[in-house]
Design an enzyme around this catalytic site. Structure first.
Site, PDB file in Angstrom:
ATOM      1  N   HIS A  60      -0.981   0.349  -9.920  1.00  0.00           N
ATOM      2  CA  HIS A  60      -1.657  -0.623  -9.041  1.00  0.00           C
ATOM      3  C   HIS A  60      -2.204  -1.803  -9.870  1.00  0.00           C
ATOM      4  CE1 HIS A  60      -3.963  -1.146  -5.006  1.00  0.00           C
ATOM      5  NE2 HIS A  60      -3.707  -2.327  -5.557  1.00  0.00           N
ATOM      6  N   ARG A  76       0.841  -1.189   0.000  1.00  0.00           N
ATOM      7  CA  ARG A  76       0.000   0.000   0.000  1.00  0.00           C
ATOM      8  C   ARG A  76       0.880   1.244   0.000  1.00  0.00           C
ATOM      9  NH1 ARG A  76      -3.343  -2.772  -1.714  1.00  0.00           N
ATOM     10  NH2 ARG A  76      -5.362  -3.337  -0.829  1.00  0.00           N
TER      11      ARG A  76
HETATM   12  P1  NDP Z   1      -1.617 -11.717   4.540  1.00  0.00           P
HETATM   13  O1  NDP Z   1      -2.569 -11.179   5.532  1.00  0.00           O
HETATM   14  O2  NDP Z   1      -1.814 -13.114   4.035  1.00  0.00           O
HETATM   15  O3  NDP Z   1      -0.126 -11.650   5.131  1.00  0.00           O
HETATM   16  C1  NDP Z   1       0.351 -10.550   5.817  1.00  0.00           C
HETATM   17  C2  NDP Z   1       1.773 -10.813   6.303  1.00  0.00           C
HETATM   18  O4  NDP Z   1       2.295  -9.618   6.878  1.00  0.00           O
HETATM   19  C3  NDP Z   1       1.834 -11.884   7.396  1.00  0.00           C
HETATM   20  O5  NDP Z   1       2.963 -12.706   7.211  1.00  0.00           O
HETATM   21  C4  NDP Z   1       2.013 -11.064   8.685  1.00  0.00           C
HETATM   22  O6  NDP Z   1       2.733 -11.718   9.711  1.00  0.00           O
HETATM   23  C5  NDP Z   1       2.823  -9.891   8.166  1.00  0.00           C
HETATM   24  N1  NDP Z   1       2.659  -8.728   9.060  1.00  0.00           N
HETATM   25  C6  NDP Z   1       1.520  -8.070   9.376  1.00  0.00           C
HETATM   26  N2  NDP Z   1       1.771  -7.068  10.241  1.00  0.00           N
HETATM   27  C7  NDP Z   1       3.110  -7.097  10.476  1.00  0.00           C
HETATM   28  C8  NDP Z   1       3.987  -6.336  11.292  1.00  0.00           C
HETATM   29  N3  NDP Z   1       3.542  -5.315  12.050  1.00  0.00           N
HETATM   30  N4  NDP Z   1       5.293  -6.656  11.300  1.00  0.00           N
HETATM   31  C9  NDP Z   1       5.766  -7.684  10.559  1.00  0.00           C
HETATM   32  N5  NDP Z   1       4.975  -8.455   9.756  1.00  0.00           N
HETATM   33  C10 NDP Z   1       3.670  -8.158   9.722  1.00  0.00           C
HETATM   34  O7  NDP Z   1      -1.593 -10.694   3.336  1.00  0.00           O
HETATM   35  P2  NDP Z   1      -1.372 -11.001   1.771  1.00  0.00           P
HETATM   36  O8  NDP Z   1      -0.058 -11.655   1.595  1.00  0.00           O
HETATM   37  O9  NDP Z   1      -2.554 -11.669   1.187  1.00  0.00           O
HETATM   38  O10 NDP Z   1      -1.360  -9.513   1.167  1.00  0.00           O
HETATM   39  C11 NDP Z   1      -0.473  -8.510   1.603  1.00  0.00           C
HETATM   40  C12 NDP Z   1      -0.885  -7.146   1.064  1.00  0.00           C
HETATM   41  O11 NDP Z   1      -0.636  -7.057  -0.336  1.00  0.00           O
HETATM   42  C13 NDP Z   1      -2.379  -6.827   1.152  1.00  0.00           C
HETATM   43  O12 NDP Z   1      -2.754  -6.432   2.455  1.00  0.00           O
HETATM   44  C14 NDP Z   1      -2.532  -5.712   0.137  1.00  0.00           C
HETATM   45  O13 NDP Z   1      -2.304  -4.466   0.771  1.00  0.00           O
HETATM   46  C15 NDP Z   1      -1.391  -5.970  -0.852  1.00  0.00           C
HETATM   47  N6  NDP Z   1      -1.911  -6.328  -2.195  1.00  0.00           N
HETATM   48  C16 NDP Z   1      -1.499  -5.581  -3.264  1.00  0.00           C
HETATM   49  C17 NDP Z   1      -1.914  -5.901  -4.545  1.00  0.00           C
HETATM   50  C18 NDP Z   1      -1.424  -5.137  -5.717  1.00  0.00           C
HETATM   51  O14 NDP Z   1      -1.932  -5.326  -6.829  1.00  0.00           O
HETATM   52  N7  NDP Z   1      -0.447  -4.274  -5.575  1.00  0.00           N
HETATM   53  C19 NDP Z   1      -2.822  -7.025  -4.798  1.00  0.00           C
HETATM   54  C20 NDP Z   1      -3.184  -7.753  -3.605  1.00  0.00           C
HETATM   55  C21 NDP Z   1      -2.738  -7.392  -2.348  1.00  0.00           C
HETATM   56  P3  NDP Z   1       2.128 -13.003  10.488  1.00  0.00           P
HETATM   57  O15 NDP Z   1       2.044 -14.079   9.433  1.00  0.00           O
HETATM   58  O16 NDP Z   1       3.124 -13.308  11.525  1.00  0.00           O
HETATM   59  O17 NDP Z   1       0.775 -12.580  10.973  1.00  0.00           O
HETATM   60  C1  OXD Z   2      -5.845  -5.973  -3.316  1.00  0.00           C
HETATM   61  C2  OXD Z   2      -5.301  -4.996  -4.242  1.00  0.00           C
HETATM   62  O1  OXD Z   2      -5.727  -5.765  -2.099  1.00  0.00           O
HETATM   63  O2  OXD Z   2      -5.665  -5.014  -5.428  1.00  0.00           O
HETATM   64  O3  OXD Z   2      -6.391  -6.994  -3.788  1.00  0.00           O
HETATM   65  O4  OXD Z   2      -4.479  -4.166  -3.860  1.00  0.00           O
END
Ligand code: NDP
Ligand code: OXD
Length: 306
Positions: A269, A221
């Site tokens: 994006h 983000r």
């Molecule tokens: P998940 O919820 O599956 O994974 C999040 C990961 O981040 C987990 O491993 C979690 O740790 C870690 N995490 C969360 N908070 C912290 C912190 N404070 N410190 C360290 N690690 C942390 O998310 P996704 O992998 O599905 O997606 C990630 C992000 O990608 C989405 O939230 C979205 O914003 C972005 N996205 C962007 C897209 C694009 O087109 N650019 C498309 C889709 C998503 P733990 O496992 O230990 O809880």
């Molecule tokens: C998502 C994105 O969160 O598109 O799926 O960023």
């Protein structure tokens, strides 16, 4: 009971058509055209306005139209409301491909050669040497990106909130291990969810802990990045380059300095776009699960906020 679609800033014609096909007989409305908000138990949301939530006394489920849930004002929802998100192997695959492609493009100096071609410059150089990638966030997407990179002979380290163990990657967790994680990376990929603890995490202090030749790839983000700190880091040789797919304001403002910065690559994006077909299958599944008192797929942990 009805389903309300509140997906802002896009044409939802196909989405509504597909949802109606998947859920025949269900009352499906598009915000703000809903005759009775008290009947709404299920909302499909993307950048929904905050004022919506207080108008839905019987709300049970908010389904994000994406993998991230930061566009849903969780603090305004009663505790019993479940939040779900899209988890889709195509989206995951697209993200892995995007990150691998941008790392290889930098490594092989493709942007540099593209610009040189336009000026008729012939200047071969060896590819960048480093192959150590750090991934912030080891969730659905971070793990898939890690797998794609190790398959392509990159060395991968990952950082998450809680401890993890994977055969092929070094793992770190929590604030205490952040500095050790950052210390010798060639590329840093951000795949964290946006929460109060990750907002602004890509800042001057973090950049100063990376080797100066490191390249940042932010596909999570825009609000993870402090824009002025990033520009400062690039202009002061604290960081080599950045590839940014996400921005605090989207579309990126016309006058934003990211557009023309020589060491920033901007993409709109597009790293991993939600597919209407797959999303509708998951939404229909969750809607029917709610109706039948069954557990929903891909719910988030409300306490963690992701
Ligand atoms: P998940 O919820 O599956 O994974 C999040 C990961 O981040 C987990 O491993 C979690 O740790 C870690 N995490 C969360 N908070 C912290 C912190 N404070 N410190 C360290 N690690 C942390 O998310 P996704 O992998 O599905 O997606 C990630 C992000 O990608 C989405 O939230 C979205 O914003 C972005 N996205 C962007 C897209 C694009 O087109 N650019 C498309 C889709 C998503 P733990 O496992 O230990 O809880
Ligand atoms: C998502 C994105 O969160 O598109 O799926 O960023």
């Amino acid at each position: 009971m009805s389903l309300l679609v509140c997906v802002s800033r896009r044409d939802n014609t196909k989405l509504l058509e597909e949802l109606r096909a998947q859920l025949p007989g269900v009352d499906i409305f598009e915000w703000p055209h809903c005759p009775d908000l008290t009947q709404v138990e299920f909302v499909l949301a993307w950048n929904a306005p905050d004022e919506l939530w207080a108008q839905l006394p019987n709300l049970q489920v908010v389904q994000s139209f994406g993998a991230g849930v930061d566009g849903i004002a969780q603090h305004l929802l009663p505790e019993h409301v479940q939040i779900t998100r899209i988890v889709d192997e195509h989206l995951t695959n697209d993200m892995a491909e995007y990150v691998l492609t941008h790392i290889l493009a930098y490594k092989l100096r493709l942007k540099q050669y593209f610009l040189q071609q336009q000026q008729g410059i012939w200047k071969p150089k060896r590819a960048h040497a480093g192959s150590h990638v750090g991934i912030m966030g080891l969730g659905e997407l971070g793990r898939a990106v890690a797998g794609r990179l190790t398959d392509n002979n990159f060395t991968v380290s990952g950082w998450s909130a809680s401890p993890k163990s994977f055969a092929e990657i070094d793992t770190y967790f929590g604030k205490e291990q952040l500095a050790s994680f950052l210390g010798n990376l060639d590329y840093l990929v951000c795949l964290l969810p946006l929460t109060p603890s990750t907002k602004g995490i890509l800042n001057k202090s973090l950049f100063s802990q990376l080797p100066s030749h490191c390249v940042l790839i932010n596909v999570a983000r825009g609000q993870h990045v402090i824009a002025s700190d990033l520009i400062w880091a690039l202009d002061n040789n604290e960081l080599a380059a950045a590839c940014l797919d996400v921005f605090t304001n989207e579309p990126l403002d016309d006058e934003h300095p990211f557009w023309l910065h020589p060491n920033i690559t901007v993409t709109p994006h597009c790293a991993a776009l939600t597919s209407v077909a797959t999303a509708c299958e998951q939404i229909a599944h969750n809607y029917l699960s709610l109706m039948n008192n069954q557990s929903l797929a891909n719910t988030i942990d409300r306490a963690k906020g992701y």
